[in-house]
Design an enzyme around this catalytic site. Structure first.
Site, PDB file in Angstrom:
ATOM      1  N   GLY A  12       1.870  12.787 -23.614  1.00  0.00           N
ATOM      2  CA  GLY A  12       2.876  12.973 -22.578  1.00  0.00           C
ATOM      3  C   GLY A  12       3.835  11.808 -22.430  1.00  0.00           C
ATOM      4  O   GLY A  12       4.369  11.577 -21.342  1.00  0.00           O
ATOM      5  N   SER A  13       4.105  11.087 -23.516  1.00  0.00           N
ATOM      6  CA  SER A  13       5.054   9.964 -23.366  1.00  0.00           C
ATOM      7  C   SER A  13       6.450  10.489 -23.043  1.00  0.00           C
ATOM      8  O   SER A  13       7.182   9.874 -22.271  1.00  0.00           O
ATOM      9  CB  SER A  13       5.069   9.077 -24.617  1.00  0.00           C
ATOM     10  OG  SER A  13       5.642   9.746 -25.717  1.00  0.00           O
ATOM     11  N   LEU A  85       2.342  23.332 -27.830  1.00  0.00           N
ATOM     12  CA  LEU A  85       2.248  23.900 -29.176  1.00  0.00           C
ATOM     13  C   LEU A  85       2.093  25.415 -29.245  1.00  0.00           C
ATOM     14  O   LEU A  85       2.131  25.985 -30.330  1.00  0.00           O
ATOM     15  CB  LEU A  85       1.084  23.237 -29.937  1.00  0.00           C
ATOM     16  CG  LEU A  85       1.111  21.697 -29.953  1.00  0.00           C
ATOM     17  CD1 LEU A  85      -0.058  21.145 -30.744  1.00  0.00           C
ATOM     18  CD2 LEU A  85       2.427  21.167 -30.519  1.00  0.00           C
ATOM     19  N   LEU A  87       3.004  29.448 -28.845  1.00  0.00           N
ATOM     20  CA  LEU A  87       4.159  30.339 -28.805  1.00  0.00           C
ATOM     21  C   LEU A  87       4.347  30.835 -27.364  1.00  0.00           C
ATOM     22  O   LEU A  87       3.383  31.152 -26.685  1.00  0.00           O
ATOM     23  CB  LEU A  87       3.873  31.525 -29.739  1.00  0.00           C
ATOM     24  CG  LEU A  87       5.068  32.293 -30.281  1.00  0.00           C
ATOM     25  CD1 LEU A  87       5.993  31.375 -31.088  1.00  0.00           C
ATOM     26  CD2 LEU A  87       4.595  33.443 -31.156  1.00  0.00           C
ATOM     27  N   ILE A  88       5.593  30.891 -26.931  1.00  0.00           N
ATOM     28  CA  ILE A  88       5.868  31.265 -25.543  1.00  0.00           C
ATOM     29  C   ILE A  88       5.975  32.787 -25.437  1.00  0.00           C
ATOM     30  O   ILE A  88       6.726  33.415 -26.189  1.00  0.00           O
ATOM     31  CB  ILE A  88       7.193  30.610 -25.068  1.00  0.00           C
ATOM     32  CG1 ILE A  88       7.122  29.089 -25.220  1.00  0.00           C
ATOM     33  CG2 ILE A  88       7.512  31.009 -23.633  1.00  0.00           C
ATOM     34  CD1 ILE A  88       6.061  28.397 -24.403  1.00  0.00           C
ATOM     35  N   HIS A 104      11.465  18.967 -30.801  1.00  0.00           N
ATOM     36  CA  HIS A 104      10.762  19.020 -32.082  1.00  0.00           C
ATOM     37  C   HIS A 104      11.004  17.725 -32.860  1.00  0.00           C
ATOM     38  O   HIS A 104      12.145  17.261 -32.939  1.00  0.00           O
ATOM     39  CB  HIS A 104      11.239  20.231 -32.903  1.00  0.00           C
ATOM     40  CG  HIS A 104      10.412  20.431 -34.136  1.00  0.00           C
ATOM     41  ND1 HIS A 104       9.157  21.006 -34.104  1.00  0.00           N
ATOM     42  CD2 HIS A 104      10.637  20.077 -35.421  1.00  0.00           C
ATOM     43  CE1 HIS A 104       8.649  21.017 -35.331  1.00  0.00           C
ATOM     44  NE2 HIS A 104       9.525  20.461 -36.145  1.00  0.00           N
ATOM     45  N   GLU A 174      13.337  10.237 -29.289  1.00  0.00           N
ATOM     46  CA  GLU A 174      13.022  11.250 -28.260  1.00  0.00           C
ATOM     47  C   GLU A 174      13.174  10.665 -26.856  1.00  0.00           C
ATOM     48  O   GLU A 174      13.809  11.280 -25.988  1.00  0.00           O
ATOM     49  CB  GLU A 174      11.592  11.765 -28.466  1.00  0.00           C
ATOM     50  CG  GLU A 174      11.453  12.575 -29.744  1.00  0.00           C
ATOM     51  CD  GLU A 174      10.057  13.131 -29.971  1.00  0.00           C
ATOM     52  OE1 GLU A 174       9.937  14.150 -30.655  1.00  0.00           O
ATOM     53  OE2 GLU A 174       9.074  12.539 -29.470  1.00  0.00           O
TER      54      GLU A 174
HETATM   55  C1  GAR Z   1       6.660  14.716 -29.686  1.00  0.00           C
HETATM   56  O1  GAR Z   1       6.945  13.910 -30.798  1.00  0.00           O
HETATM   57  C2  GAR Z   1       7.246  16.094 -29.849  1.00  0.00           C
HETATM   58  O2  GAR Z   1       8.438  16.091 -30.588  1.00  0.00           O
HETATM   59  C3  GAR Z   1       6.156  16.801 -30.606  1.00  0.00           C
HETATM   60  O3  GAR Z   1       4.970  16.363 -30.005  1.00  0.00           O
HETATM   61  C4  GAR Z   1       5.153  14.999 -29.614  1.00  0.00           C
HETATM   62  C5  GAR Z   1       4.614  14.818 -28.209  1.00  0.00           C
HETATM   63  O4  GAR Z   1       4.565  13.450 -27.912  1.00  0.00           O
HETATM   64  N1  GAR Z   1       6.287  18.226 -30.517  1.00  0.00           N
HETATM   65  C6  GAR Z   1       5.999  19.055 -31.517  1.00  0.00           C
HETATM   66  O5  GAR Z   1       5.540  18.669 -32.571  1.00  0.00           O
HETATM   67  C7  GAR Z   1       6.279  20.523 -31.231  1.00  0.00           C
HETATM   68  N2  GAR Z   1       6.268  21.287 -32.431  1.00  0.00           N
HETATM   69  P1  GAR Z   1       4.268  12.953 -26.440  1.00  0.00           P
HETATM   70  O6  GAR Z   1       3.014  13.676 -25.962  1.00  0.00           O
HETATM   71  O7  GAR Z   1       4.032  11.475 -26.582  1.00  0.00           O
HETATM   72  O8  GAR Z   1       5.463  13.272 -25.601  1.00  0.00           O
END
Ligand code: GAR
Length: 195
Positions: A12-13, A85, A87-88, A104, A174
């Site tokens: 969840g960063s 992760l 599907l919605i 993504h 991100e």
């Molecule tokens: C992020 O890098 C996001 O882009 C990826 O999961 C990570 C979550 O990081 N999402 C996917 O791969 C979706 N297909 P976080 O928990 O540190 O925010």
């Protein structure tokens, strides 16, 4: 006040960056953090900030007869998938048209689709000897990673970069982009009638 729900299943960063970004905002608020993992660290962060949480299992999520009303009870206008992760379901997509985005960790349409998430993406980028990668923010539709692209930003991949190095660069992109892009989109909702 426009209200955002974040769906997240991991560390969840990105959710934390969103929470910090909107903490003092006059018109936009993170009103709910939803997860399919009861012990996900993102839920501790939500509690730290007194943000309501919603935890569901696959059955409850797929049967959105129960998730949609919970979102509505919290008055949710906009949804951000940040490390979510599954599907919605169609009913949520229909209810939040152009009001649900996904983050993504690659330059879609490359390295997207079912099973392409997190470190798997960075390992694939490394294995293909790409010289650049990046992030994509896109609207959510009923196929994995295929909704209309809203925003992309790239970064170089050096020959010496490990998948972990790539992941670190992606997180920097991100964290620097998701709050700003989310704010612009939610602000643009303007006075549209929201259900
Ligand atoms: C992020 O890098 C996001 O882009 C990826 O999961 C990570 C979550 O990081 N999402 C996917 O791969 C979706 N297909 P976080 O928990 O540190 O925010």
């Amino acid at each position: 006040m426009k209200k955002i729900a974040i769906f997240a299943s991991g560390t969840g960063s990105n959710a934390r960056k969103l929470v910090e970004h909107f903490q003092q905002h006059a018109h936009i608020k993170i009103a709910l953090i939803a997860s399919n993992k009861p012990h996900a660290p993102v839920l501790n962060m939500a509690k730290e900030h007194q943000i309501p949480v919603l935890v569901f299992d696959k059955k409850k999520f797929t049967d959105t007869d129960s998730v949609l009303p919970e979102l509505q009870n919290h008055g949710i206008d906009f949804i951000v998938l940040a490390g979510f992760l599954w599907l919605i379901p169609e009913v949520l997509i229909r209810h939040y048209p152009k009001r649900m985005i996904n983050l993504h960790p690659a330059l879609l349409p490359k390295y997207g689709g079912k099973g392409m998430y997190g470190m798997r993406v960075h390992e694939a980028v490394r294995a293909a000897n790409e010289t650049e990668t990046g992030i994509t923010i896109h609207y959510v539709n009923s196929a994995y990673d295929e909704g209309a692209i809203i925003f992309q930003k790239s970064c170089p991949v050096l020959a010496k970069d490990t998948p972990e190095d790539i992941a670190a660069k992606i997180h920097v992109l991100e964290h620097g982009s998701l709050p700003m892009v989310t704010e612009r989109l939610v602000r643009d909702l303007g006075d549209r009638v929201l259900g």
